[in-house]
Design a protein around this motif. Structure first.
Motif, mmCIF file in Angstrom:
data_model
loop_
_atom_site.group_PDB
_atom_site.id
_atom_site.type_symbol
_atom_site.label_atom_id
_atom_site.label_comp_id
_atom_site.label_asym_id
_atom_site.label_seq_id
_atom_site.Cartn_x
_atom_site.Cartn_y
_atom_site.Cartn_z
ATOM 1 N N PRO A 21 -29.359 -107.370 -29.736
ATOM 2 C CA PRO A 21 -28.580 -106.443 -30.799
ATOM 3 C C PRO A 21 -29.061 -106.681 -32.159
ATOM 4 O O PRO A 21 -28.926 -105.675 -32.871
ATOM 5 C CB PRO A 21 -27.097 -106.888 -30.438
ATOM 6 N N LEU A 22 -29.406 -107.812 -32.585
ATOM 7 C CA LEU A 22 -30.013 -107.746 -33.984
ATOM 8 C C LEU A 22 -31.498 -107.116 -34.094
ATOM 9 O O LEU A 22 -31.584 -106.528 -35.248
ATOM 10 C CB LEU A 22 -30.421 -109.401 -34.037
ATOM 11 N N VAL A 25 -29.969 -103.508 -34.589
ATOM 12 C CA VAL A 25 -29.462 -103.074 -35.987
ATOM 13 C C VAL A 25 -30.428 -103.170 -37.015
ATOM 14 O O VAL A 25 -30.518 -102.168 -37.781
ATOM 15 C CB VAL A 25 -28.293 -104.321 -36.070
ATOM 16 N N SER A 26 -31.403 -103.807 -37.023
ATOM 17 C CA SER A 26 -32.500 -104.046 -37.733
ATOM 18 C C SER A 26 -33.300 -102.807 -37.841
ATOM 19 O O SER A 26 -33.753 -102.516 -38.872
ATOM 20 C CB SER A 26 -33.207 -105.343 -37.987
ATOM 21 N N ILE A 28 -32.624 -99.767 -36.636
ATOM 22 C CA ILE A 28 -31.933 -98.550 -37.147
ATOM 23 C C ILE A 28 -31.702 -98.680 -38.623
ATOM 24 O O ILE A 28 -32.081 -97.566 -39.371
ATOM 25 C CB ILE A 28 -30.460 -98.585 -36.722
ATOM 26 N N TYR A 29 -31.325 -99.859 -39.518
ATOM 27 C CA TYR A 29 -31.377 -99.728 -40.814
ATOM 28 C C TYR A 29 -32.746 -100.196 -41.233
ATOM 29 O O TYR A 29 -32.787 -99.844 -42.460
ATOM 30 C CB TYR A 29 -30.541 -101.015 -41.325
ATOM 31 N N TRP A 38 -27.459 -91.520 -43.990
ATOM 32 C CA TRP A 38 -26.826 -92.698 -43.204
ATOM 33 C C TRP A 38 -25.903 -93.554 -44.037
ATOM 34 O O TRP A 38 -26.111 -93.705 -45.136
ATOM 35 C CB TRP A 38 -28.189 -93.494 -42.952
ATOM 36 N N VAL A 50 -24.783 -105.188 -43.547
ATOM 37 C CA VAL A 50 -25.475 -105.327 -42.278
ATOM 38 C C VAL A 50 -25.669 -106.766 -42.341
ATOM 39 O O VAL A 50 -25.793 -107.083 -40.827
ATOM 40 C CB VAL A 50 -26.592 -104.526 -42.538
ATOM 41 N N LEU A 53 -22.894 -108.523 -40.638
ATOM 42 C CA LEU A 53 -22.731 -107.928 -39.150
ATOM 43 C C LEU A 53 -23.642 -108.659 -38.193
ATOM 44 O O LEU A 53 -23.315 -109.145 -37.073
ATOM 45 C CB LEU A 53 -22.986 -106.558 -38.958
ATOM 46 N N MET A 54 -24.803 -108.824 -38.742
ATOM 47 C CA MET A 54 -25.953 -109.411 -37.824
ATOM 48 C C MET A 54 -25.610 -111.051 -37.561
ATOM 49 O O MET A 54 -25.597 -111.457 -36.456
ATOM 50 C CB MET A 54 -27.313 -109.434 -38.281
ATOM 51 N N ILE A 57 -22.578 -111.099 -34.983
ATOM 52 C CA ILE A 57 -22.820 -110.980 -33.958
ATOM 53 C C ILE A 57 -23.794 -112.071 -33.344
ATOM 54 O O ILE A 57 -23.405 -112.479 -32.000
ATOM 55 C CB ILE A 57 -23.983 -109.833 -33.706
#
Length: 71
Positions: A21-22, A25-26, A28-29, A38, A50, A53-54, A57
């Motif tokens: 998941p990290l 997320v990285s 996408i951003y 965005w 962000v 969030l990481m 998680i």
């Protein structure tokens, strides 16, 4: 020998599950988006959100894996 290998594979699988998941997320951003397409790209608190969030998680998954005695 097989039991030890199973324990090692369990730890490696947990590490891969934490980084998956990290990476999402990285990824996408990390894309090149134009402005206002965005959420949180232009916000001054977006980067911290962000990263938070990481971290959340990662800590959550580590806590879950330790609770299940997988790591």
């Amino acid at each position: 020998v097989s039991n030890r290998m199973n324990e090692i594979m369990k730890v490696l699988t947990a590490a891969a599950a934490i980084f998956l998941p990290l990476t999402l997320v990285s990824g996408i951003y990390g894309m090149n988006f134009s402005r206002n397409t965005w959420p949180d790209l232009d916000a001054p608190w977006g980067f911290g959100l962000v990263i938070g969030l990481m971290v959340t998680i990662t800590v959550g998954m580590l806590a879950y894996f330790r609770w299940r005695r997988w790591v």
